[in-house]
Write a protein that holds these residues in place. Structure first.
Motif, PDB file in Angstrom:
ATOM      1  N   UNK A   9      77.639 -11.592 140.961  1.00  0.00           N
ATOM      2  CA  UNK A   9      76.833 -12.535 141.119  1.00  0.00           C
ATOM      3  C   UNK A   9      76.786 -12.911 142.718  1.00  0.00           C
ATOM      4  N   UNK A  10      77.886 -12.687 143.413  1.00  0.00           N
ATOM      5  CA  UNK A  10      78.028 -13.188 144.703  1.00  0.00           C
ATOM      6  C   UNK A  10      77.293 -12.078 145.832  1.00  0.00           C
ATOM      7  N   UNK A  11      77.076 -10.875 145.487  1.00  0.00           N
ATOM      8  CA  UNK A  11      76.396  -9.755 146.104  1.00  0.00           C
ATOM      9  C   UNK A  11      76.528  -9.809 147.561  1.00  0.00           C
ATOM     10  N   UNK A  12      77.853 -10.305 148.097  1.00  0.00           N
ATOM     11  CA  UNK A  12      78.220  -9.974 149.471  1.00  0.00           C
ATOM     12  C   UNK A  12      77.616 -10.960 150.479  1.00  0.00           C
ATOM     13  N   UNK A  13      77.124 -12.020 149.840  1.00  0.00           N
ATOM     14  CA  UNK A  13      76.728 -13.256 150.545  1.00  0.00           C
ATOM     15  C   UNK A  13      77.954 -13.936 151.267  1.00  0.00           C
ATOM     16  N   UNK A  14      79.001 -14.033 150.452  1.00  0.00           N
ATOM     17  CA  UNK A  14      80.194 -14.758 151.000  1.00  0.00           C
ATOM     18  C   UNK A  14      81.003 -13.962 152.240  1.00  0.00           C
ATOM     19  N   UNK A  15      80.817 -12.723 152.247  1.00  0.00           N
ATOM     20  CA  UNK A  15      81.254 -11.827 153.365  1.00  0.00           C
ATOM     21  C   UNK A  15      80.513 -12.060 154.735  1.00  0.00           C
ATOM     22  N   UNK A  16      79.199 -11.923 154.079  1.00  0.00           N
ATOM     23  CA  UNK A  16      78.196 -12.373 155.567  1.00  0.00           C
ATOM     24  C   UNK A  16      78.549 -13.425 156.164  1.00  0.00           C
ATOM     25  N   UNK A  17      78.663 -14.698 155.351  1.00  0.00           N
ATOM     26  CA  UNK A  17      79.132 -16.034 155.875  1.00  0.00           C
ATOM     27  C   UNK A  17      80.326 -16.091 156.466  1.00  0.00           C
ATOM     28  N   UNK A  18      81.511 -15.264 155.945  1.00  0.00           N
ATOM     29  CA  UNK A  18      82.794 -15.181 156.689  1.00  0.00           C
ATOM     30  C   UNK A  18      82.624 -14.742 157.781  1.00  0.00           C
ATOM     31  N   UNK A  19      81.769 -13.601 157.861  1.00  0.00           N
ATOM     32  CA  UNK A  19      81.730 -12.847 159.267  1.00  0.00           C
ATOM     33  C   UNK A  19      81.302 -13.854 160.227  1.00  0.00           C
TER      34      UNK A  19
END
Length: 558
Positions: A277-287
């Motif tokens: 469900x996260x779909x990579x949005x968390x990693x974009x935010x972490x960057x």
């Protein structure tokens, strides 16, 4: 450090406006105290023994000088001229008047701070290693991950009404300075067999009336999976956690009653769904977040001033040997400013002292300060060339106590002087112990020692993980102090063992004195710490020192 964007700014301002309206309704009688209570707790406002208390979040303990100066201004403008730094890396104001709280929150918002989720059955302030980003033993700065968790957990719609409060701690070092095993979720950064950094995930730790050591639920979690895995844990807890009994509602009881294997299986199943469900949005935010945590531009200068002062000034050397820690840059040091002057209230700082610390951070410390879980303030990046000048300024501000990690560096909760839940005083006990050993001049002979004091079984003073823990209780209207021995909040985590019957208020300081004088006789050389001696010898000789009458009776009977 992280800077607010437009969304953050609007979100916090909206919460201030919302709570301001709620305060107005409470004052005009439109809201009863019962109706107001959950609303104020969502915004960090408690009703203590004598007055309201406002708990302000200091995310992962990080402040800049502007924020510290604003905390000083708030203390002077709306409180009694001081603030209390806590074991949760927060600051508390103990005397605000209800009509002033909206103005206090607005002043906090002016410097990108708030009091959201510092109370209530939700995910509280995320804590971290107070040496993060500076420590020589660090694998990676954990603060970007702590900030990611903060943003994810703030006003999370699924987790605003958990069975009980929920605390997360994260460290980037194998040497635990964040007490991760005493948290609902503890995250310890490690490397796998290929050298890849990730997290050991620990769940179900906690202190309070039922102290428990957290259990490893995932030996190694890739960093990219952090948020969905945390969400899986909290969602399983939200489902399984007890809501019929608040004393059995923490996740430590959930893990204990269901078993770590059952909880792990449910979390892993939920994790698969959450990760998709996260779909990579968390990693974009972490960057985006991680860009804000670049190391400062370290200066290059000779360290001759430090070397000269350390060699020729015994007062400076005593301070440097206790209050400095090794920095990843050998020309720098991590400075801990003690808020534990013997006789003072542990964790308290006046507005004037806050401003001095802000000035020192700005002038010597790349504009960074940290609140430690041990209720001290840290300047994480100070060039050694500047340490003599910084030390002189600390002396002038009465902030140069050289006692970090020693007998007078005591953690203490507010106790019955402030807290409505407390059953005994803790601040005066800490003050009297520190003063007594200052009189005896034994602090350096005793060496590394952690004394932690709680004024009730909620254990806000972390007494369970003190080398010497003191718990104040009420026994038929009389204060009674139990002693635990052998606790440890580090990577060698241990919950202290109760030594025996409690002591009256006027007996507790002499008992601690007997205990430590016995340790000096029992230790195997000056290098053996109290904790090492306890582990080597066991509780027997220490109990004999605490309870000499019982020991004499035992010998007589034999």
């Amino acid at each position: 450090m992280y800077k607010y964007n437009d969304f953050d700014e609007a979100f916090v301002r909206e919460r201030v406006a919302q709570f301001s309206a709620q305060v107005a309704r409470r004052i005009d009688g439109s809201l009863s105290e019962e109706e107001f209570r959950p609303l104020r707790l969502m915004n960090g406002l408690y009703l203590q023994l004598h007055a309201y208390m406002l708990r302000v979040a200091v995310p992962y303990g990080t402040l800049n000088s502007r924020q510290m100066r604003q905390l000083a201004y708030i203390a002077e403008r709306w409180d009694k001229g001081y603030g209390h730094f806590t074991t949760r890396q927060n600051i508390q104001y103990n005397w605000p008047k209800l009509p002033d709280v909206p103005d206090m929150l607005s002043a906090l918002a002016d410097v990108e701070m708030h009091a959201i989720q510092t109370s209530g059955n939700t995910i509280r302030n995320v804590t971290s290693d107070h040496f993060a980003g500076a420590a020589a033993d660090e694998i990676e700065d954990p603060r970007p991950w702590a900030e990611l968790i903060r943003q994810w957990s703030t006003d999370h719609p699924e987790f605003q009404f958990l069975p009980r409060k929920f605390k997360i701690a994260v460290t980037g070092s194998p040497n635990d300075r964040a007490v991760v095993k005493a948290h609902d979720i503890g995250l310890r950064m490690i490397r796998d067999e290929n050298g890849e950094a990730g997290f050991e995930v620990i769940v179900g730790g906690g202190l309070g009336r039922t102290p428990m050591e957290g259990k490893v639920i995932r030996p190694f979690l890739p960093k990219a999976d952090l948020l969905p895995y945390l969400e899986a844990i909290v969602s399983v807890y939200n489902l399984l956690g007890r809501r019929d009994n608040k004393y059995k509602a923490r996740i430590k009881i959930t893990v204990h009653e269901n078993g770590i294997d059952t909880v792990r299986a449910m979390v892993e199943e939920e994790f698969v769904l959450r990760r998709a469900a996260f779909g990579g949005a968390d990693q974009a935010l972490f960057s985006q977040i991680s860009d804000a945590f670049q190391p400062p531009a370290f200066s290059v200068a000779p360290t001759v001033a430090y070397d000269s002062a350390h060699a020729g000034d015994p007062v400076f050397r005593a301070w440097a040997d206790t209050n400095l820690a090794r920095h990843r840059n050998p020309d720098y040091a991590i400075v801990t400013i003690s808020l534990k002057k013997p006789g003072a209230t542990p964790g308290d700082a006046t507005a004037a002292q806050m401003r001095v610390m802000a000035d020192l951070a700005e002038e010597f410390g790349h504009d960074e300060l940290r609140v430690s879980h041990e209720q001290n303030i840290v300047l994480p990046h100070v060039h050694r060339a500047n340490l003599p000048a910084l030390h002189a300024r600390l002396i002038a501000a009465d902030l140069a106590t050289a006692n970090i990690g020693l007998v007078s560096d005591i953690i203490a909760c507010p106790g019955m002087d402030y807290c409505a839940l407390a059953t005994a005083r803790s601040i005066p006990v800490a003050q009297e112990i520190a003063t007594r050993f200052e009189e005896l001049r034994l602090a350096h002979d005793i060496g590394p020692l952690k004394i932690k004091i709680s004024g009730c079984i909620n254990a806000c003073g972390h007494h369970h993980v003190g080398h010497i823990g003191i718990l104040g209780l009420d026994r038929a209207g009389v204060e009674n102090y139990q002693i635990t021995l052998g606790g440890d909040g580090t990577q060698d985590f241990a919950i202290g063992e109760r030594a025996g019957p409690g002591f009256a208020y006027d007996e507790i300081v002499p008992a601690i004195e007997r205990l430590l004088l016995a340790y000096l006789d029992l230790r195997d050389g000056q290098e053996e710490t109290f904790l090492d001696a306890y582990r080597r010898l066991g509780p027997g000789p220490f109990k004999a020192a605490l309870y000499p009458e019982a020991e004499r009776g035992r010998k007589h009977a034999a």
